[in-house]
Design a protein around this motif. Structure first.
Motif, mmCIF file in Angstrom:
data_model
loop_
_atom_site.group_PDB
_atom_site.id
_atom_site.type_symbol
_atom_site.label_atom_id
_atom_site.label_comp_id
_atom_site.label_asym_id
_atom_site.label_seq_id
_atom_site.Cartn_x
_atom_site.Cartn_y
_atom_site.Cartn_z
ATOM 1 N N GLU A 181 -8.343 -9.715 -2.941
ATOM 2 C CA GLU A 181 -8.348 -8.553 -3.754
ATOM 3 C C GLU A 181 -8.654 -7.101 -3.551
ATOM 4 O O GLU A 181 -8.061 -6.010 -3.179
ATOM 5 C CB GLU A 181 -9.586 -8.693 -5.566
ATOM 6 N N ASP A 182 -9.709 -7.113 -2.128
ATOM 7 C CA ASP A 182 -10.682 -6.416 -1.848
ATOM 8 C C ASP A 182 -9.193 -5.748 -0.565
ATOM 9 O O ASP A 182 -9.059 -4.717 -0.604
ATOM 10 C CB ASP A 182 -11.738 -6.771 -1.064
ATOM 11 N N ALA A 183 -8.646 -6.686 -0.213
ATOM 12 C CA ALA A 183 -7.354 -6.221 0.884
ATOM 13 C C ALA A 183 -6.537 -5.219 0.157
ATOM 14 O O ALA A 183 -5.922 -4.893 0.575
ATOM 15 C CB ALA A 183 -7.339 -7.466 1.229
ATOM 16 N N GLN A 184 -6.179 -6.045 -1.015
ATOM 17 C CA GLN A 184 -4.998 -5.133 -1.338
ATOM 18 C C GLN A 184 -5.560 -4.175 -2.046
ATOM 19 O O GLN A 184 -4.673 -3.041 -2.028
ATOM 20 C CB GLN A 184 -3.905 -6.288 -2.945
ATOM 21 N N GLU A 185 -6.655 -3.866 -2.712
ATOM 22 C CA GLU A 185 -7.255 -2.672 -2.764
ATOM 23 C C GLU A 185 -7.350 -1.392 -1.739
ATOM 24 O O GLU A 185 -6.751 -0.406 -2.175
ATOM 25 C CB GLU A 185 -8.654 -2.926 -2.936
ATOM 26 N N LEU A 186 -7.560 -1.838 -0.328
ATOM 27 C CA LEU A 186 -7.736 -1.151 0.619
ATOM 28 C C LEU A 186 -6.090 -0.568 1.070
ATOM 29 O O LEU A 186 -5.380 -0.036 0.955
ATOM 30 C CB LEU A 186 -7.941 -2.073 1.482
ATOM 31 N N VAL A 187 -5.150 -1.288 0.701
ATOM 32 C CA VAL A 187 -3.930 -1.422 0.960
ATOM 33 C C VAL A 187 -3.320 -0.282 0.366
ATOM 34 O O VAL A 187 -2.778 1.335 0.516
ATOM 35 C CB VAL A 187 -2.813 -2.141 1.316
ATOM 36 N N GLN A 188 -3.570 -0.101 -1.206
ATOM 37 C CA GLN A 188 -3.333 0.390 -2.306
ATOM 38 C C GLN A 188 -3.871 2.194 -1.704
ATOM 39 O O GLN A 188 -3.167 3.072 -2.179
ATOM 40 C CB GLN A 188 -3.860 0.269 -3.539
ATOM 41 N N ILE A 189 -5.091 2.474 -1.353
ATOM 42 C CA ILE A 189 -5.879 3.633 -0.592
ATOM 43 C C ILE A 189 -4.815 4.442 0.629
ATOM 44 O O ILE A 189 -5.173 5.298 -0.093
ATOM 45 C CB ILE A 189 -7.165 2.687 -1.119
ATOM 46 N N ALA A 190 -4.520 3.095 0.747
ATOM 47 C CA ALA A 190 -4.359 3.788 2.573
ATOM 48 C C ALA A 190 -3.145 4.825 1.389
ATOM 49 O O ALA A 190 -1.704 5.400 2.307
ATOM 50 C CB ALA A 190 -4.381 2.928 3.291
ATOM 51 N N ASP A 191 -2.117 3.768 1.545
ATOM 52 C CA ASP A 191 -0.126 3.863 0.415
ATOM 53 C C ASP A 191 -0.257 5.417 -0.421
ATOM 54 O O ASP A 191 0.113 6.075 -0.065
ATOM 55 C CB ASP A 191 0.299 2.512 -0.036
ATOM 56 N N SER A 192 -1.510 5.210 -0.697
ATOM 57 C CA SER A 192 -1.343 6.434 -1.779
ATOM 58 C C SER A 192 -2.093 7.665 -1.387
ATOM 59 O O SER A 192 -2.004 8.539 -1.924
ATOM 60 C CB SER A 192 -2.688 6.230 -3.594
ATOM 61 N N ARG A 193 -3.072 7.481 -0.296
ATOM 62 C CA ARG A 193 -2.319 8.988 0.790
ATOM 63 C C ARG A 193 -2.437 9.571 1.430
ATOM 64 O O ARG A 193 -2.781 9.836 2.295
ATOM 65 C CB ARG A 193 -4.552 8.612 1.159
ATOM 66 N N GLY A 194 -1.063 8.040 1.579
ATOM 67 C CA GLY A 194 -0.290 8.521 2.883
ATOM 68 C C GLY A 194 -0.622 7.884 4.488
ATOM 69 O O GLY A 194 -0.648 8.914 5.448
#
Length: 376
Positions: free
Chosen positions: A105-118
């Motif tokens: 869950e934490d790993a997926q959250e980090l991916v989402q943060i990075a993707d959302s900010r380009g």
């Protein structure tokens, strides 16, 4: 010139990353350092005297003298999620040491943060961007080994408690927060999935072989620690396309002569031993079959060199060089968080398999990127 900030100035930073960064001083400049211990910052300044040091993480993230293009998260494994998320939220590209996080869950959250900010999010280990592994994967794909179908890997030692030169506290490595899979096995799992793609299913056996360990570091010599996590794993992995792998991983191996890596195919074998394993441009032993009556050319070719060695001398160097190429030249990122998340799921599944004795399905996947290109 890539402007770099370093988060965590401990053992891996001073022994590996900082010397590597100095070798690439024509490509990158370290402008900021963070650690909660002032003494470690001063030690880091021996490598990067002009960098600004911070003991407050918020102040580090607000560093404004020279905007950081990339920050390296070199903190202990249990801190990776919190440190990385704050850096991403502050707008920085991040290169994180392994593992990417402690939970899926934490790993997926980090991916989402990075993707959302380009932002570009790099995740160690960097095995698949070393010159040797890029070359061997190319040979596999071109059919040098016929149909490649099995990977056999081994990585083990007695762990950091027995590393006399280790400057940190080894206790955490023998707790459920780390263990041999998170510390060492992760290198092999990234390699195995880098060659064969996402895993489908795993089986694992193992346990605690040595319940108590004596620390050999000069500052802690003779002190004892309790081993709270399995220090030996034997793991079977099933991949797509009728391919398989085996990983032996341990903190209970005094020494071994077994190869670190072997790839088997219908027409040949590639083998890498311990002395060569950590050399990014190290040689490989090749055995290539021929289906002829004489078999005159069927023999081991030992010490075959990489045809196009890079400037990187080790695995960690290779990751830095790859990150610079991605940010500066736009080459595809091979060290993706999706790959690291997949490997994290495998490692967590191994713990479940030890508890239940069952085969565990792996549900995550990752896109295999185009082959890495490393420049000078």
């Amino acid at each position: 010139m890539i402007k770099v900030g370093i988060i965590g100035c401990g053992d891996v930073a001073t022994h590996s990353y900082m010397p590597g960064l100095n070798r690439f001083n024509d490509r990158a400049k370290v402008v900021a350092l963070f650690d909660i211990v002032e003494e470690r910052i001063q030690n880091a300044k021996a490598f990067h005297p002009n960098a600004t040091g911070y003991t407050d993480y918020g102040e580090f993230l607000s560093h404004s003298d020279e905007r950081m293009d990339l920050v390296l998260n070199l903190t202990p494994a249990p801190l990776h999620r919190e440190i990385t998320s704050r850096a991403l939220e502050a707008g920085y590209n991040v290169y994180s040491e392994k593992p990417v996080a402690s939970t899926l869950e934490d790993a997926q959250e980090l991916v989402q943060i990075a993707d959302s900010r380009g932002l570009t999010f790099f995740c160690a280990p960097a095995m698949m961007v070393t010159s040797r592994m890029m070359w061997l994967k190319q040979q596999m794909e071109e059919g040098t080994f016929g149909r490649a179908y099995f990977l056999k890997c081994q990585i083990g030692s007695m762990g950091p408690a027995a590393w006399r030169e280790y400057s940190g506290d080894p206790r955490v490595f023998y707790t459920p927060k780390v263990g041999p899979l998170i510390d060492l096995g992760v290198y092999m799992l990234h390699t195995m999935t880098g060659f064969f793609g996402p895993a489908k299913r795993i089986q694992a056996v193992g346990g605690i072989m040595n319940e108590e360990r004596v620390m050999l570091q000069p500052a802690r010599f003779g002190e004892k620690l309790k081993v709270e996590v399995p220090d030996l794993y034997s793991i079977n992995i099933e991949f797509e396309n009728n391919r398989y792998g085996h990983l032996f991983n341990s903190f209970a191996v005094p020494r071994s002569k077994a190869p670190m890596f072997e790839l088997y195919g219908s027409m040949g074998t590639a083998s890498v031993g311990l002395p060569e394993w950590y050399d990014a441009n190290g040689t490989t032993d090749l055995y290539l079959r021929e289906e002829s009556a004489s078999g005159d050319n069927e023999f081991w070719r030992d010490g075959v060199p990489v045809p196009n060695p890079s400037r990187a001398v080790g695995v960690l160097d290779s990751g830095l060089l790859h990150a610079f190429d991605v940010l500066e030249y736009g080459v595809p990122n091979i060290l993706t968080a999706a790959h690291a998340t997949h490997v994290l799921e495998i490692m967590l599944a191994c713990g479940t398999a030890l508890e239940t004795g069952e085969s565990i399905e792996i549900t995550s996947t990752f896109e295999e990127e185009a082959r890495a290109v490393t420049t000078a």
